[in-house]
Design a protein around this motif. Structure first.
Motif, PDB file in Angstrom:
ATOM      1  N   ASP A  42     -77.210 -33.102  -0.958  1.00 22.46           N
ATOM      2  CA  ASP A  42     -76.041 -32.308  -1.429  1.00 22.46           C
ATOM      3  C   ASP A  42     -74.713 -33.331  -0.907  1.00 22.46           C
ATOM      4  O   ASP A  42     -75.160 -34.095   0.306  1.00 22.46           O
ATOM      5  N   GLY A  43     -73.836 -33.256  -1.338  1.00 18.83           N
ATOM      6  CA  GLY A  43     -72.570 -34.012  -0.570  1.00 18.83           C
ATOM      7  C   GLY A  43     -71.187 -33.377  -0.821  1.00 18.83           C
ATOM      8  O   GLY A  43     -71.107 -32.524  -1.935  1.00 18.83           O
ATOM      9  N   LEU A  44     -70.388 -33.303  -0.096  1.00 21.91           N
ATOM     10  CA  LEU A  44     -69.083 -32.900  -0.270  1.00 21.91           C
ATOM     11  C   LEU A  44     -67.818 -33.659   0.300  1.00 21.91           C
ATOM     12  O   LEU A  44     -67.975 -33.952   1.540  1.00 21.91           O
ATOM     13  N   PHE A  82     -73.600 -33.085  -5.724  1.00 20.60           N
ATOM     14  CA  PHE A  82     -72.195 -33.789  -4.987  1.00 20.60           C
ATOM     15  C   PHE A  82     -71.024 -33.436  -5.831  1.00 20.60           C
ATOM     16  O   PHE A  82     -70.523 -33.249  -6.784  1.00 20.60           O
ATOM     17  N   LYS A  83     -69.957 -32.538  -4.610  1.00 18.74           N
ATOM     18  CA  LYS A  83     -68.914 -32.234  -4.954  1.00 18.74           C
ATOM     19  C   LYS A  83     -67.587 -32.911  -4.318  1.00 18.74           C
ATOM     20  O   LYS A  83     -67.832 -33.297  -3.183  1.00 18.74           O
ATOM     21  N   ASN A  84     -66.520 -32.979  -5.066  1.00 19.49           N
ATOM     22  CA  ASN A  84     -65.406 -33.531  -4.677  1.00 19.49           C
ATOM     23  C   ASN A  84     -64.375 -32.741  -4.882  1.00 19.49           C
ATOM     24  O   ASN A  84     -63.985 -32.204  -5.769  1.00 19.49           O
ATOM     25  N   VAL A  85     -63.541 -32.569  -3.576  1.00 23.61           N
ATOM     26  CA  VAL A  85     -62.200 -31.974  -3.780  1.00 23.61           C
ATOM     27  C   VAL A  85     -61.010 -32.886  -3.581  1.00 23.61           C
ATOM     28  O   VAL A  85     -60.900 -33.503  -2.401  1.00 23.61           O
ATOM     29  N   LEU A  86     -60.099 -33.192  -4.451  1.00 15.74           N
ATOM     30  CA  LEU A  86     -59.464 -34.273  -4.289  1.00 15.74           C
ATOM     31  C   LEU A  86     -57.942 -33.676  -4.484  1.00 15.74           C
ATOM     32  O   LEU A  86     -57.290 -33.170  -5.458  1.00 15.74           O
ATOM     33  N   SER A  87     -57.073 -33.882  -3.424  1.00 15.02           N
ATOM     34  CA  SER A  87     -55.535 -33.674  -3.423  1.00 15.02           C
ATOM     35  C   SER A  87     -54.683 -34.848  -3.167  1.00 15.02           C
ATOM     36  O   SER A  87     -55.372 -36.061  -2.903  1.00 15.02           O
ATOM     37  N   ASP A  88     -53.790 -34.859  -3.149  1.00 17.78           N
ATOM     38  CA  ASP A  88     -52.636 -36.058  -3.003  1.00 17.78           C
ATOM     39  C   ASP A  88     -53.082 -37.195  -3.898  1.00 17.78           C
ATOM     40  O   ASP A  88     -53.468 -37.003  -5.156  1.00 17.78           O
ATOM     41  N   GLU A  89     -53.315 -38.530  -3.274  1.00 19.54           N
ATOM     42  CA  GLU A  89     -53.929 -39.485  -3.824  1.00 19.54           C
ATOM     43  C   GLU A  89     -55.014 -39.919  -3.579  1.00 19.54           C
ATOM     44  O   GLU A  89     -55.690 -41.015  -3.581  1.00 19.54           O
ATOM     45  N   ALA A  90     -55.864 -39.036  -3.266  1.00 20.03           N
ATOM     46  CA  ALA A  90     -57.299 -39.180  -2.834  1.00 20.03           C
ATOM     47  C   ALA A  90     -58.055 -39.603  -3.971  1.00 20.03           C
ATOM     48  O   ALA A  90     -57.994 -39.070  -5.280  1.00 20.03           O
ATOM     49  N   SER A  91     -59.343 -40.437  -3.783  1.00 15.60           N
ATOM     50  CA  SER A  91     -60.043 -40.894  -4.827  1.00 15.60           C
ATOM     51  C   SER A  91     -61.563 -40.649  -4.514  1.00 15.60           C
ATOM     52  O   SER A  91     -61.816 -40.968  -3.053  1.00 15.60           O
ATOM     53  N   ALA A  92     -62.274 -40.790  -5.219  1.00 17.83           N
ATOM     54  CA  ALA A  92     -63.806 -40.610  -5.099  1.00 17.83           C
ATOM     55  C   ALA A  92     -64.649 -41.264  -5.914  1.00 17.83           C
ATOM     56  O   ALA A  92     -64.221 -41.493  -7.152  1.00 17.83           O
ATOM     57  N   VAL A  93     -65.708 -41.733  -5.540  1.00 17.95           N
ATOM     58  CA  VAL A  93     -66.777 -42.351  -6.560  1.00 17.95           C
ATOM     59  C   VAL A  93     -67.779 -41.594  -6.454  1.00 17.95           C
ATOM     60  O   VAL A  93     -68.425 -41.130  -5.248  1.00 17.95           O
ATOM     61  N   GLN A 113     -79.234 -33.617 -11.356  1.00 18.67           N
ATOM     62  CA  GLN A 113     -78.145 -34.475 -10.594  1.00 18.67           C
ATOM     63  C   GLN A 113     -76.933 -33.945 -11.006  1.00 18.67           C
ATOM     64  O   GLN A 113     -76.665 -33.612 -12.319  1.00 18.67           O
ATOM     65  N   ALA A 114     -75.957 -33.305 -10.371  1.00 16.47           N
ATOM     66  CA  ALA A 114     -74.733 -32.708 -10.717  1.00 16.47           C
ATOM     67  C   ALA A 114     -73.616 -33.342  -9.862  1.00 16.47           C
ATOM     68  O   ALA A 114     -74.034 -33.386  -8.620  1.00 16.47           O
ATOM     69  N   ASN A 115     -72.805 -33.849 -10.391  1.00 17.30           N
ATOM     70  CA  ASN A 115     -71.332 -34.094  -9.877  1.00 17.30           C
ATOM     71  C   ASN A 115     -70.286 -33.290 -10.223  1.00 17.30           C
ATOM     72  O   ASN A 115     -69.965 -33.424 -11.516  1.00 17.30           O
ATOM     73  N   ARG A 116     -69.660 -32.610  -9.449  1.00 16.17           N
ATOM     74  CA  ARG A 116     -68.563 -31.649  -9.625  1.00 16.17           C
ATOM     75  C   ARG A 116     -67.340 -32.078  -8.942  1.00 16.17           C
ATOM     76  O   ARG A 116     -67.406 -32.167  -7.904  1.00 16.17           O
ATOM     77  N   ASN A 117     -66.105 -32.139  -9.748  1.00 15.75           N
ATOM     78  CA  ASN A 117     -64.807 -32.490  -9.004  1.00 15.75           C
ATOM     79  C   ASN A 117     -63.899 -31.653  -9.612  1.00 15.75           C
ATOM     80  O   ASN A 117     -63.553 -31.273 -10.595  1.00 15.75           O
ATOM     81  N   LEU A 118     -62.923 -31.212  -8.415  1.00 16.18           N
ATOM     82  CA  LEU A 118     -62.033 -30.426  -8.557  1.00 16.18           C
ATOM     83  C   LEU A 118     -60.693 -31.266  -8.128  1.00 16.18           C
ATOM     84  O   LEU A 118     -60.479 -31.778  -7.023  1.00 16.18           O
ATOM     85  N   LEU A 119     -59.780 -31.567  -9.074  1.00 16.02           N
ATOM     86  CA  LEU A 119     -58.717 -32.390  -8.813  1.00 16.02           C
ATOM     87  C   LEU A 119     -57.351 -31.587  -8.562  1.00 16.02           C
ATOM     88  O   LEU A 119     -56.992 -30.555  -9.450  1.00 16.02           O
ATOM     89  N   LEU A 120     -56.792 -31.513  -7.497  1.00 20.15           N
ATOM     90  CA  LEU A 120     -55.761 -30.746  -7.124  1.00 20.15           C
ATOM     91  C   LEU A 120     -54.304 -31.401  -7.427  1.00 20.15           C
ATOM     92  O   LEU A 120     -53.344 -31.039  -7.009  1.00 20.15           O
ATOM     93  N   SER A 121     -54.326 -32.701  -7.716  1.00 20.59           N
ATOM     94  CA  SER A 121     -53.464 -33.491  -7.740  1.00 20.59           C
ATOM     95  C   SER A 121     -53.258 -34.411  -9.163  1.00 20.59           C
ATOM     96  O   SER A 121     -54.406 -34.723  -9.560  1.00 20.59           O
ATOM     97  N   ARG A 122     -52.078 -34.547  -9.671  1.00 16.77           N
ATOM     98  CA  ARG A 122     -52.307 -35.507 -10.820  1.00 16.77           C
ATOM     99  C   ARG A 122     -52.523 -36.830 -10.573  1.00 16.77           C
ATOM    100  O   ARG A 122     -52.932 -37.643 -11.319  1.00 16.77           O
TER     101      ARG A 122
END
Lengths: 252, 445
Positions: free
Chosen positions: B291-293, B321-332, B350-359
Motif C-alpha cells: 500500500d502507499g499514500l 497506491f493513493k495520491n492526494v495532490l494539492s497546489d503544484e504537487a506531483s506524483a508518479v 494493482q490499483a492506483n487512485r489519484n485525487l487532484l485538488l488543484s488544476r
C-alpha cells in the motif's frame, strides 16, 4: 404570519435551460404540502434550489425561508437554519463512516442553535433510539455513508438523518421511489411522527401512493416549471385517476 | 557543483574504507559499476522519466562523517511521537545513537550495521541475490540489485540496522528512525538495513526518515527484508523529510513459503522522493499487500515504483497506491507485476487512485503487467479524479461547512490506506499530513 417558505415568481436555469418558470409556492409553518407533477416538470430542481445546490441559477423571483431571502445562501447555512433535503438519489461516500458523518452534522447544527455538542455516548444513544423507530439495520450506521446500501436502505438512511437532525423544513424528493410497501409505511411513519406545529414538510412525488401515508394539508401540481393547480388532499386522488395531462389552469 | 568527469572520482573518494575491510574491493566495484552502467539516472531513461533526479549528479554530496564537529542529537530534539515510541533505535546523521544499548527480548534483536560484514553475512546484507528461482519457474530475482542507486548504496553505505526475530517469536512494533539536520554542506546518507524474520515469527516495524535542510541533501537508503516460512511482517515506511532533501529509497521483501507481508509507504515529505518497493514471492503461498499514500502540497513530488515478482506457484500480491495532490504537487506511480513462467495460480491486483485538488497538480501513472504463465488472475487499474461534487453537496446539505466537507471526503479517500497502519502515533502523522493538505493554498479554492 409569514409563511415558513415563500416562493414568488421563481425562475431557475440549469446549464442555460430554464426549468422553473415563475413558480409560486407558500408553505406555512406546521403544514405539510405535496408537490406532484410529471417527469421533467421541475420537481427535483425545486428541491435542489430550496437546499441551495450550486449550478441552479435563479434568474428571477424570490425565495424566502423564515422571512429571509436565501437565494445566495450556502447550502450548509440553510441546513443549519433547519432546511433538510431527503435526496432522491442519496450519494455513496466511500471511506466516510455513517455515524461519524452524522455526528459531525448534528453538532454543526447544534452549534448553530447554541446547544451543547453531543459527545459520542449521547450521540450513540440518540442514534440507537432513532434507528429502532425506523427499523433500520443497526450495522448500516457503522458502514461508510450509503455504500453498498440497497435503494430502500438509502431512503431509510435519509429519513434516519432527518429524524436525528430535526429540521424545521423537511423536503422529501421522491422518497417513495424504489420503496416497497413495507418500507414506504416505515418511512411515512417516520415522517408523521415528526409532524408538529413547529415543522413543515414539502413532499415531492410523482405518485399519489405516498400521500395515502403522509396525508398532506395542501397539494400542488407542478407542470412546465409552474404550479398550475393547488387544492386539498383530494386533488392527489383526482390526479391519480385522471393523470397530469389535463389542460393547465394557469393562475392569473 | 562537480564537473561531470570528476563525479566518479568524487564518489570513489567518498567510500567509507575502514581498516581491514575485506569488503573494500566490493564497495569500489559497486561504485564503478554504477558509473559504468550510466551513473545518475536521467529523465531519458524509461524507468526514471518522471523522477526528476537530474540535480543529484551535479551536486557534490559528501558523507556526514566529514562534517566537522557535528553535535550528536539530543533527546529533546526528537519529535514527540519518536520519544514516546516504546522500542526504537535511532540514527542521527547516520550515527547510531542507542542501538548498542538495545536489550534483546521477545525474540527480537537489533544491532547497528557492523562496519565490516562477515562473509556469512553478505547474503543477509542483500548484496547477493537470494539464489536460483524455485524449480519449475524462471524468474529474474536480481532485478532490485540492478537499480543504479542501489549499486551506489552498496558502495557507500555506512550506517543502518540489523533486525532479527527468532523462530516463532512475536515482536514489535519497533521503530527504526533516522533524522538528519542541515550541516551547511550538501550531505548524503546511505543507510542499509536488514530485517530478518525466522520461520513462524511475526514483526511490526516502522522505518522513518526525517529531517529538514535548506542546504541540498540526499538520502539513499536500502532496506532488505527476508521472511522465513510462515513469517509475517507488518512494515510501515514513513517519509517525513522536507526542505531541500531528495529521498531515493528502496525496500525489498523476500518471501518464503506461506510468508506474508503487509507494507505501507506513507509519503508525507515536503520535498522530492522516489521509493522503490519490491516483493519477491519465492515460494507457494507467499502473500504480499503493498500500500502507499502520498499527501502532496506545494511543490512536493513523490514517485512510487513497485515491483511484485511472482516467482512461484500460487502466490498473491495486492497493490493499492493513493495520491492526494494539492497546489503544484506531483506524483508518479509506476507499478509492475511480473508473473514468471511456470508461476501458475498467481493472484495479483494493482490499483492506483489519484485525487487532484488543484488544476496544477500532476500525476503520471503506469500500471504494468508482465504475465508469462497461464492460469493466473491479474487485474490492474488507475483512476484520476477530483472531489465528487454530488458528495460535497450532500455533506453541505447536512450542515457541514465547505472546508469541512472537502476535508471529510479527502480523509475518506486516504482512510483506506491510513486505517490499516497498526500504530496510532503513525496514523497521527498521516492526520497531520491531511491537516497540511487542508491548509494548502489550493484546498477547496
Amino acid at each position: 404570519m409569514t409563511p415558513l417558505l415563500e416562493i414568488c415568481g421563481l425562475h431557475v436555469e440549469v446549464e442555460g435551460r430554464e426549468i422553473l418558470r415563475g413558480l409560486d409556492l407558500e408553505i406555512p409553518l406546521g403544514e405539510t404540502h405535496a408537490v406532484m407533477g410529471p417527469n421533467g416538470s421541475g420537481k427535483s430542481t425545486l428541491a435542489h434550489v430550496i437546499a441551495g445546490r450550486e449550478g441552479y441559477e435563479i434568474t428571477g423571483g424570490i425565495i424566502r425561508y423564515q422571512g429571509e431571502d436565501i437565494a445566495e445562501m450556502e447550502p450548509e447555512e440553510r441546513a443549519r437554519k433547519g432546511v433538510f433535503l431527503a435526496f432522491q438519489y442519496p450519494v455513496e461516500i466511500p471511506g466516510v463512516n455513517n455515524t461519524y458523518f452524522l455526528k459531525a452534522a448534528v453538532n454543526e447544527i447544534r452549534k448553530h442553535r447554541d446547544q451543547p455538542e453531543l459527545d459520542a455516548v449521547d450521540f450513540l444513544s440518540l442514534m440507537k433510539e432513532r434507528v429502532k423507530l425506523l427499523d433500520f439495520d443497526v450495522d448500516l450506521i457503522k458502514r461508510p455513508v450509503n455504500e453498498g446500501f440497497s435503494g430502500g436502505e438509502k431512503k431509510r438512511n435519509e429519513i434516519l438523518q432527518m429524524t436525528v437532525l430535526e429540521p424545521t423544513l423537511g423536503v422529501l424528493d421522491e422518497t417513495d421511489s424504489g420503496l416497497d410497501i413495507d418500507a414506504l409505511r416505515i418511512v411515512a411513519e417516520g415522517v408523521n411522527r415528526m409532524r408538529s406545529p413547529e415543522r413543515s414538510f414539502l413532499v415531492i412525488t410523482h405518485y399519489q401512493r405516498l400521500l395515502d401515508h403522509i396525508v398532506p394539508d395542501r397539494v400542488h401540481v407542478l407542470q412546465d416549471g409552474r404550479i398550475v393547480e393547488s387544492g386539498g388532499r383530494d386533488l392527489a386522488h383526482r390526479l391519480e385517476a385522471e393523470g397530469y395531462t389535463r389542460p393547465a389552469a394557469v393562475p392569473a | 557543483m562537480v564537473e561531470p568527469a570528476a563525479v566518479e572520482t568524487h564518489y570513489l573518494d567518498e567510500i567509507p574504507l575502514r581498516e581491514g575491510d575485506r569488503y573494500a574491493v566490493r564497495r569500489t566495484e559497486a561504485v564503478r559499476q554504477f558509473f559504468r552502467s550510466g551513473g545518475f539516472p536521467t529523465a531519458t531513461l524509461e524507468d526514471w522519466r518522471f523522477s526528476d533526479l537530474d540535480g543529484l549528479g551535479r551536486t557534490g554530496y559528501r558523507r556526514y562523517s566529514d562534517s566537522p564537529a557535528l553535535v550528536p542529537l539530543q533527546d529533546e530534539e526528537l519529535p514527540g511521537w519518536v520519544s514516546g515510541f516504546g522500542r526504537r533505535v535511532l540514527l542521527s546523521e547516520g550515527r547510531p545513537l542507542n542501538a548498542a544499548e538495545f536489550q534483546p527480548g521477545n525474540g527480537l534483536d537489533v544491532r547497528d550495521l557492523p562496519p565490516v560484514p562477515t562473509a556469512e553475512e553478505e547474503r543477509d546484507w542483500g548484496f547477493v541475490a537470494p539464489g536460483a528461482p524455485p524449480e519449475g519457474t524462471e524468474a529474474d530475482l536480481d532485478a532490485p540489485l540492478r537499480n543504479p542507486l542501489e549499486m551506489l548504496n552498496a558502495g557507500l553505505f555506512d550506517c543502518g540496522f540489523r533486525v532479527r526475530v527468532g523462530q516463532r517469536a512475536d515482536a514489535g512494533p519497533i521503530l527504526l528512525y533516522s533524522l538528519r539536520r542541515d550541516v551547511g554542506h550538501p550531505a548524503m546518507l546511505h543507510p542499509r538495513s536488514v530485517i530478518e524474520l525466522a520461520p513462524g515469527s511475526r514483526l511490526t516495524v516502522i522505518e522513518a526518515h526525517d529531517g529538514d535542510s535548506a542546504t541540498a541533501g540526499w538520502t539513499n537508503p536500502s532496506t532488505f527484508c527476508h521472511l522465513g516460512e510462515d513469517a509475517e511482517l507488518r512494515y510501515v515506511r514513513v517519509e517525513l523529510e522536507t526542505g531541500n532533501i531528495a529521498h531515493t529509497g528502496r525496500v525489498t521483501f523476500h518471501l518464503a513459503r506461506n510468508a506474508r507481508v503487509r507494507s505501507t509507504v506513507l509519503s508525507l515529505s515536503g520535498g522530492r522522493s522516489r521509493t522503490d518497493t519490491t516483493a519477491i514471492l519465492t515460494a507457494e503461498g507467499a502473500e504480499v499487500d503493498l500500500d502507499g499514500l502520498f499527501l502532496g502540497v506545494e511543490q512536493a513530488k513523490a514517485d512510487q515504483h513497485t515491483l511484485a515478482i511472482h516467482a512461484a506457484r500460487h502466490t498473491t500480491s495486492r497493490q493499492l497506491f493513493k495520491n492526494v495532490l494539492s497546489d503544484e504537487a506531483s506524483a508518479v506511480f509506476d507499478g509492475t507485476v511480473v508473473v514468471a513462467p511456470g508461476a501458475i495460480g498467481t493472484d495479483a491486483t494493482q490499483a492506483n487512485r489519484n485525487l487532484l485538488l488543484s488544476r496544477k497538480a500532476v500525476v503520471h501513472t503506469r500500471p504494468r503487467l508482465e504475465i508469462n504463465a497461464d492460469d493466473v488472475k491479474c487485474a490492474h487499474g488507475a483512476a484520476i479524479g477530483r472531489l465528487d461534487e454530488d458528495a460535497l453537496f450532500y455533506l453541505r446539505s447536512r450542515g457541514l461547512g465547505r472546508m469541512d466537507s472537502h476535508e471529510i471526503l479527502v480523509r475518506g479517500f486516504a482512510g483506506e490506506v491510513v486505517e490499516k497502519v497498526p500504530v496510532e502515533s503513525v496514523r497521527a502523522l498521516a492526520a497531520a499530513g491531511l491537516q497540511r493538505v487542508r491548509e494548502s493554498r489550493s484546498f477547496a479554492a
